[in-house]
Motif scaffolding. Structure first.
Motif, PDB file in Angstrom:
ATOM      1  N   UNK A   1       0.876  -1.354   0.131  1.00 41.12           N
ATOM      2  CA  UNK A   1      -0.041   0.069  -0.039  1.00 41.12           C
ATOM      3  C   UNK A   1       0.510   1.341   0.170  1.00 41.12           C
ATOM      4  N   UNK A   2       1.846   0.985   0.721  1.00 38.53           N
ATOM      5  CA  UNK A   2       2.801   2.380   0.772  1.00 38.53           C
ATOM      6  C   UNK A   2       3.357   2.932  -0.581  1.00 38.53           C
ATOM      7  N   UNK A   3       3.569   1.719  -1.345  1.00 40.90           N
ATOM      8  CA  UNK A   3       4.353   2.160  -2.683  1.00 40.90           C
ATOM      9  C   UNK A   3       3.141   2.597  -3.721  1.00 40.90           C
ATOM     10  N   UNK A   4       2.111   1.673  -3.382  1.00 41.62           N
ATOM     11  CA  UNK A   4       0.976   1.941  -4.248  1.00 41.62           C
ATOM     12  C   UNK A   4       0.440   3.590  -4.229  1.00 41.62           C
ATOM     13  N   UNK A   5       0.486   3.920  -3.073  1.00 40.55           N
ATOM     14  CA  UNK A   5       0.092   5.520  -2.822  1.00 40.55           C
ATOM     15  C   UNK A   5       0.597   6.334  -3.607  1.00 40.55           C
ATOM     16  N   UNK A   6       2.016   5.982  -3.925  1.00 36.52           N
ATOM     17  CA  UNK A   6       2.955   7.216  -4.581  1.00 36.52           C
ATOM     18  C   UNK A   6       3.462   6.887  -5.624  1.00 36.52           C
ATOM     19  N   UNK A   7       3.527   5.521  -5.981  1.00 33.39           N
ATOM     20  CA  UNK A   7       4.354   5.317  -7.215  1.00 33.39           C
ATOM     21  C   UNK A   7       3.996   5.926  -8.394  1.00 33.39           C
ATOM     22  N   UNK A   8       4.720   6.233  -9.424  1.00 35.23           N
ATOM     23  CA  UNK A   8       4.301   6.902 -10.669  1.00 35.23           C
ATOM     24  C   UNK A   8       5.086   6.035 -12.016  1.00 35.23           C
ATOM     25  N   UNK A   9       4.402   6.154 -13.117  1.00 33.98           N
ATOM     26  CA  UNK A   9       5.052   5.857 -14.313  1.00 33.98           C
ATOM     27  C   UNK A   9       6.449   6.153 -14.292  1.00 33.98           C
ATOM     28  N   UNK A  10       7.370   5.342 -14.799  1.00 31.86           N
ATOM     29  CA  UNK A  10       8.783   5.438 -14.906  1.00 31.86           C
ATOM     30  C   UNK A  10       9.644   4.972 -13.691  1.00 31.86           C
TER      31      UNK A  10
ATOM     32  N   UNK B   1       8.691   3.539  -4.171  1.00 31.66           N
ATOM     33  CA  UNK B   1       9.172   3.521  -5.308  1.00 31.66           C
ATOM     34  C   UNK B   1      10.453   4.071  -5.630  1.00 31.66           C
ATOM     35  N   UNK B   2      11.304   3.581  -6.224  1.00 32.60           N
ATOM     36  CA  UNK B   2      12.785   4.036  -6.547  1.00 32.60           C
ATOM     37  C   UNK B   2      12.732   4.469  -7.973  1.00 32.60           C
ATOM     38  N   UNK B   3      13.859   5.281  -7.922  1.00 34.19           N
ATOM     39  CA  UNK B   3      14.316   6.350  -9.351  1.00 34.19           C
ATOM     40  C   UNK B   3      13.256   7.380  -9.622  1.00 34.19           C
ATOM     41  N   UNK B   4      13.452   8.128 -10.461  1.00 35.57           N
ATOM     42  CA  UNK B   4      12.764   9.206 -10.829  1.00 35.57           C
ATOM     43  C   UNK B   4      11.576   8.898 -11.806  1.00 35.57           C
ATOM     44  N   UNK B   5      10.467   9.563 -11.541  1.00 26.58           N
ATOM     45  CA  UNK B   5       9.312   9.392 -12.122  1.00 26.58           C
ATOM     46  C   UNK B   5       9.295  10.083 -13.653  1.00 26.58           C
TER      47      UNK B   5
ATOM     48  N   UNK C   1      11.438  -0.890  11.083  1.00 23.20           N
ATOM     49  CA  UNK C   1      10.724  -1.152   9.617  1.00 23.20           C
ATOM     50  C   UNK C   1      11.930  -1.183   8.446  1.00 23.20           C
ATOM     51  N   UNK C   2      11.684  -2.342   7.724  1.00 24.00           N
ATOM     52  CA  UNK C   2      12.790  -2.200   6.447  1.00 24.00           C
ATOM     53  C   UNK C   2      11.977  -2.096   5.463  1.00 24.00           C
ATOM     54  N   UNK C   3      12.888  -1.983   4.472  1.00 25.95           N
ATOM     55  CA  UNK C   3      11.974  -1.644   3.037  1.00 25.95           C
ATOM     56  C   UNK C   3      11.647  -0.296   2.909  1.00 25.95           C
TER      57      UNK C   3
ATOM     58  N   UNK D   1       7.890   7.194  -0.055  1.00 15.99           N
ATOM     59  CA  UNK D   1       6.332   6.914   0.679  1.00 15.99           C
ATOM     60  C   UNK D   1       6.007   7.838   1.792  1.00 15.99           C
ATOM     61  N   UNK D   2       6.992   8.617   2.263  1.00 19.13           N
ATOM     62  CA  UNK D   2       6.685   9.766   3.277  1.00 19.13           C
ATOM     63  C   UNK D   2       7.975  10.668   3.259  1.00 19.13           C
ATOM     64  N   UNK D   3       7.882  11.849   3.285  1.00 17.76           N
ATOM     65  CA  UNK D   3       8.841  12.906   3.388  1.00 17.76           C
ATOM     66  C   UNK D   3       9.089  13.186   4.637  1.00 17.76           C
ATOM     67  N   UNK D   4      10.040  13.835   5.151  1.00 17.30           N
ATOM     68  CA  UNK D   4      10.576  14.285   6.522  1.00 17.30           C
ATOM     69  C   UNK D   4       9.318  15.227   6.892  1.00 17.30           C
ATOM     70  N   UNK D   5       8.949  16.097   6.028  1.00 19.24           N
ATOM     71  CA  UNK D   5       8.029  16.925   6.389  1.00 19.24           C
ATOM     72  C   UNK D   5       6.539  16.348   6.637  1.00 19.24           C
ATOM     73  N   UNK D   6       6.255  15.536   5.803  1.00 20.31           N
ATOM     74  CA  UNK D   6       4.991  14.627   6.013  1.00 20.31           C
ATOM     75  C   UNK D   6       5.229  13.888   7.439  1.00 20.31           C
TER      76      UNK D   6
END
Ligand code: FES
Lengths: 282, 460
Positions: A22-31, A89-93, B206-208, B214-219
Motif C-alpha cells: 500500500x505505501x508504494x501503491x499510494x505514491x508510485x508513478x510511471x517510470x 518507489x525508486x528512481x525518478x518518475x 521497519x525495513x524496505x 513513501x513519506x517525506x520528512x515534512x510529512x
C-alpha cells in the motif's frame, strides 16, 4: 511480507503480478521501479512499475522469466503467497507534460513499463502514437491496454506472425520521414532496440527518452553497479534514472555491462532447473 | 607490579583465515580478561572516559571484570553504549580511550576494546537483564536509517520512554555494519543480536522503507511524529573519474562488499547474488574499507590481492591493526602509486595504468600532498579492481526535504552538540553530517542528538 493478490500469464514466460504494497501503491508513478526479494537467499530484483492502485494497495508488475530468480517466481509463487521484501518507489518518475504529439515505443518486455507512460501522456492531453513489437505474436501483450490510450497504433513482430513484419524502428522512421511534427519519443525495450530507435530520432532531432535496465544490486544508489555513461558523465541508473536522454546514452557500454554475469546467471538457472526436476521425479 | 604488555588475544593464523570468513581474533577467556582488566590503574581523572565518544565509565567496568563480575561490567557499559559487541570490535580504540590511557604513557595501554568485546560476548551466552525503559512519554520520534547513528539514537530515545520507529531502506537493519564491514571483522550474527536487543526494548524497526518517497520528512512531522532523526549515512560511492571506470570487473568497494556481506555472494549459488573476483585483484585506496575489500578478495579466492595508495605508509588512514592484519594475510601494498586509467579488453578490465608519486608540501588536510613523478607511468595487471576512495552523502532524503541546509559537500549542516538542523524538530547525525567517519563517532552523534531530541519533544 508482501502478498501476491493476482497473477496472470501474458505469454510464454511472461507473468503479470499484482502485489500488495500500500505505501508504494499510494505514491508510485510511471517510470519508477521497485526492488523485490523472494526469500532469504534471494537477490534483489528491480522491476518497473506498471500500475499502482492507491485504494486497493496493489502494485502491478510484469516479470519475464529470464533467469533463476524470475523463473522461480513464475513457477513457485502464486496468488496468496508472499514475497519477503518489496521496496519502492525508486528512481525518478517520467516527466509527464503536455508536449503535443508523442511516440511511445515498447519492445518485448518494455511494453509493460511503457504502458503507464503512454496512458499518463494521453491523460495530460498529448496525441499519442503507440508502437509495440515483439519477436512473435505469442510474446506480444497489453495490445488492448495500449490501443485504448493511443490515438494511432502500430504493431510489429520480427517474424510477421502478427501485425506488420519488421522492427519497431520501421514505423518510427516512416512517421518522422513523413515530416509529421513529433515533440517527444519514449522508447523502452532491449538495449539494442533503444539504441536503434535513438539513432533514428537523432537524425530528426526529436528528444527521446529511454529507460535503462542496467544490472542493479541494491537499487538505492549505494553500490554504483548500475552506472551508465550519459553524455560522458557517469550516472547511477537507480537514482539518476532509470530514464535518460537516449541521444546521450552509451548503449554499447550498457550492453557490455548487462552481459557481465551471464555465465553465473546461466549456472544458477541450470542448477535451479536440475533441482526442480529432481523434486518432480522424487 | 604492573604487567607492561597487554594479555595477547589468540587469533586465526593468516594462512588459515584467508580460507574462511570466520572472525580473526577468538576473544579473551575469563582468566585472560580478568588479568588484562587488572592492569587498569583506576586513575581518578580517567582520561579514557573523555576519550570515548559515548563516554563509557571505563574504570568502573574494568574493575568489575577484574572482580569477575561480568554482569555488572556489561551493565556499566550498556548505560552508555547500546552496541558494545560491535564497538569492541570495530572502534579505533588506539586513537580514543586507549590512546589516552595513563598506562599507555609508559607501557601498552589497557586493552579496553578487547575487554568491551569480552563483556558483550559474555552477555550473549547469559540471560540478559532487560534494559530498563522509562514510562511512556507519549512522544513519537522517527529515525531514518538503521545504521550506527540511527540505532543508537533509537535505543537512547526508547530508554527515555519515547515511542520510536526506525525506517530502513534496505531489507535488513544495521546499515554499514551489515553491508560494509565484513563477517570476519564483525560477524553478522552479533549485529543481529544487538538489533534484536533494541527490538526487545520496544524500538520498532521497519525495513524496505523508501523515505523521501513513501513519506517525506515534512510529512512525518505533520503526520504525528514529534521529531525526526536523519542518520542516512555516507552511502553513495565515489569513483576516480578516470578512463575505463565502466569496464566490467571494476567495482566500487560498496558493490564488492555489499554483494559479499549483505547478499552473501560467497555462498553463490546457494544464495542468488554472484560476484566475480578473478586471480589478481587490485584495491585502490588506503582506508579501512580498502583493507576490508582486499582481505575479502583473498577469502573469495583471489591468489593475489594488491592495494595501491597514492600516499606513503605513514599517511595510511586505515587503523594500524587492519593494515597489519591485511599484511599478515598476504595483501601486497603499493604506496605512492596513483591510478590514471583502467585498461580493458572486450569490455572487461585487464589492468591499471599508474603513476609513481612522491610527497610534496602539506595540503589542506595537513598531510604531504602526493605529486606525480614525471615519466613514471607503468601498468599493473588485474582481473578485478575495487575502488575504495570514499562515499558521498546518500541523496534520497536530502533531495526530498526542502529547507534542509546542506554544506558544500552535500552533507547536512547540524549542530555538533545537539544534531539540530535548519528545520525545527529535525535532527541529524553520523556520516550524513560529518562525511565518512567511524562507527563510534556516528554512535556518539546519535547519542547526543537523542538528548537534544528528548529535551525538544518534552518542551513541545
Ligand atoms: S543499483 Fe546500486 S547504486 Fe544503483
Amino acid at each position: 511480507m508482501y502478498k501476491i493478490l493476482e497473477k496472470r500469464r501474458l505469454g510464454p514466460g511472461i507473468q503479470e503480478y499484482v502485489i500488495l504494497a500500500p505505501d508504494v501503491a499510494r505514491v508510485g508513478k510511471a517510470g519508477q521501479f521497485i526492488v523485490l526479494r523472494l526469500h532469504e537467499r534471494g537477490e534483489r530484483i528491480p522491476l518497473t512499475i506498471v500500475d499502482c492502485d492507491p485504494k486497493g494497495g496493489g502494485v502491478t508488475l510484469v516479470v519475464q522469466e529470464v533467469g533463476k530468480s524470475t523463473r522461480e517466481m513464475g513457477e513457485t509463487f502464486g496468488v496468496g503467497d508472499s514475497v519477503l521484501d518489496f521496496a519502492g518507489p525508486l528512481g525518478v518518475a517520467s516527466e509527464i507534460e503536455r508536449y503535443g504529439t508523442v511516440i511511445c515505443i515498447g519492445g518485448g518486455l518494455g511494453i509493460a513499463p511503457l504502458y503507464p507512460i503512454a496512458r499518463d501522456l494521453k491523460r495530460a492531453g498529448n496525441t499519442v502514437i503507440g508502437i509495440i513489437g515483439a519477436r512473435n505474436k505469442e510474446l506480444l501483450f497489453y495490445e488492448d491496454r495500449m490501443r485504448a490510450v493511443c490515438d494511432e497504433f502500430h504493431v510489429m513482430t520480427d517474424d510477421g506472425s502478427y501485425g506488420r513484419k519488421g522492427f519497431v524502428s520501421d514505423p518510427l522512421r516512416e512517421i518522422l520521414a513523413a515530416g509529421r511534427p513529433i515533440h517527444r519519443v519514449w522508447a523502452i525495450g532491449p538495449a539494442i532496440m533503444m539504441k536503434v530507435c535513438a539513432k533514428v530520432t537523432k537524425e530528426f532531432s526529436v528528444p527521446t527518452v529511454v529507460s535503462l535496465n542496467s544490472v542493479m544490486i541494491d537499487g538505492t544508489g549505494m553500490c554504483g553497479g548500475c552506472r551508465v555513461e550519459v553524455g560522458s558523465a557517469t550516472k547511477f541508473a537507480c537514482v539518476d534514472g532509470p530514464e535518460f536522454d537516449g541521444h546521450a546514452v552509451d548503449f554499447d557500454l550498457l550492453m557490455a555491462r548487462q552481459k557481465f554475469y551471464a555465465e553465473e546467471e546461466s549456472c544458477s538457472l541450470e542448477r535451479y532447473l536440475a533441482e526442480r526436476k529432481g523434486a518432480e521425479t522424487r | 607490579m604492573i604487567r607492561d604488555k597487554q594479555v595477547p588475544m589468540r587469533e586465526q593464523s593468516g594462512a588459515e583465515r584467508i580460507r574462511n570468513f570466520d572472525e580473526v581474533p577468538y576473544g579473551y577467556s575469563d582468566d585472560e580478561a580478568a588479568a588484562e582488566a587488572a592492569r587498569c590503574l583506576q586513575c581518578r581523572n580517567a582520561p579514557c572516559i573523555a576519550g570515548c565518544p559515548v563516554g563509557i565509565d571505563i574504570p568502573a567496568f574494568l574493575l568489575a571484570v577484574k572482580e569477575r563480575d561480568t554482569a555488572r561490567a556489561i551493565a556499566v557499559i550498556k548505560t552508555s553504549n547500546a552496541l558494545p559487541a560491535v564497538c569492541g570490535r570495530v572502534c579505533p580504540q588506539e586513537t580514543q580511550c586507549q590512546g589516552v590511557c595513563t598506562l599507555g604513557k609508559r607501557f601498552e595501554p589497557v586493552a579496553i576494546g578487547r575487554l568491551e568485546r569480552y563483556c558483550a560476548d559474555w552477555e550473549s551466552t547469559h540471560p540478559a537483564a532487560p534494559t530498563s525503559v522509562a514510562p511512556s512519554t507519549g512522544r513519537r520520534v522517527a529515525v531514518i536509517g538503521a545504521g550506527p547513528a540511527g540505532l543508537t539514537a533509537a535505543g537512547e530515545l526508547r530508554k527515555m520512554g519515547h515511542d520510536v520507529t526506525v525506517y530502513e531502506l534496505l531489507h535488513v537493519a544495521g546499515g554499514v555494519l551489515m553491508y560494509g564491514i565484513p563477517e570476519f571483522r564483525l560477524p553478522k550474527a552479533i549485529v543481529k543480536r544487538e538489533i534484536d536487543g533494541l527490538r526487545q526494548m520496544g524500538v520498532r524497526i521497519e525495513v524496505n522503507q523508501v523515505i523521501g518517497r513513501i513519506a517525506t520528512v515534512h510529512e512525518m512531522l505533520a503526520g504525528g511524529f514529534d521529531a525526526v532523526f536523519i542518520g542516512t549515512g555516507a552511502g553513495l560511492p565515489q569513483f576516480l573519474g578516470i578512463p575505463g571506470e565502466g569496464l566490467n570487473g571494476v567495482y566500487s568497494a560498496n558493490e564488492f562488499l555489499t554483494r559479499t556481506n549483505l547478499m552473501r555472494a560467497y555462498l553463490f549459488p546457494e544464495y542468488d547474488t554472484p560476484l566475480r573476483v578473478g586471480r589478481r585483484v587490485i584495491t585502490v585506496g588506503g582506508g579501512n574499507v580498502a583493507m576490508d575489500s582486499a582481505r575479502t578478495a583473498l577469502r573469495l579466492g583471489a591468489e593475489e590481492s594488491l592495494i595501491v595508495y597514492r600516499r606513503s605508509e605513514e599517511e595510511l588512514p586505515a587503523r594500524r591493526e587492519e593494515a597489519h592484519h591485511a599484511k599478515e594475510e598476504g595483501v601486497d601494498f603499493h604506496f605512492l602509486t596513483n591510478p590514471i586509467a583502467f585498461l580493458g579488453e572486450n569490455g572487461r578490465v585487464t589492468g591499471v595504468r599508474c603513476l609513481r608519486m612522491e610527497l610534496g608540501e602539506p595540503d589542506a588536510s595537513g598531510r604531504r600532498r602526493p605529486v606525480p613523478v614525471a615519466g613514471s607511468e607503468f601498468e599493473m595487471q588485474a582481473d578485478s579492481v575495487i575502488v575504495a576512495i570514499g562515499n558521498g552523502p546518500h541523496p534520497l532524503v536530502l533531495q526530498t526535504t526542502p529547507g534542509l541546509e546542506l554544506n558544500r559537500w552535500g552533507n547536512i549542516v547540524a549542530d555538533p552538540e545537539t544534531g539540530a538542523t535548519s528545520i525545527p524538530g529535525v535532527f541529524a547525525g553520523g556520516d550524513i553530517v560529518t562525511g565518512a567517519a567511524t562507527v563510534i563517532e556516528a554512535m556518539g552523534a546519535g547519542k547526543r542528538a537523542a538528548r537534544a531530541i528528548d529535551a525538544f519533544v518534552r518542551a513541545k
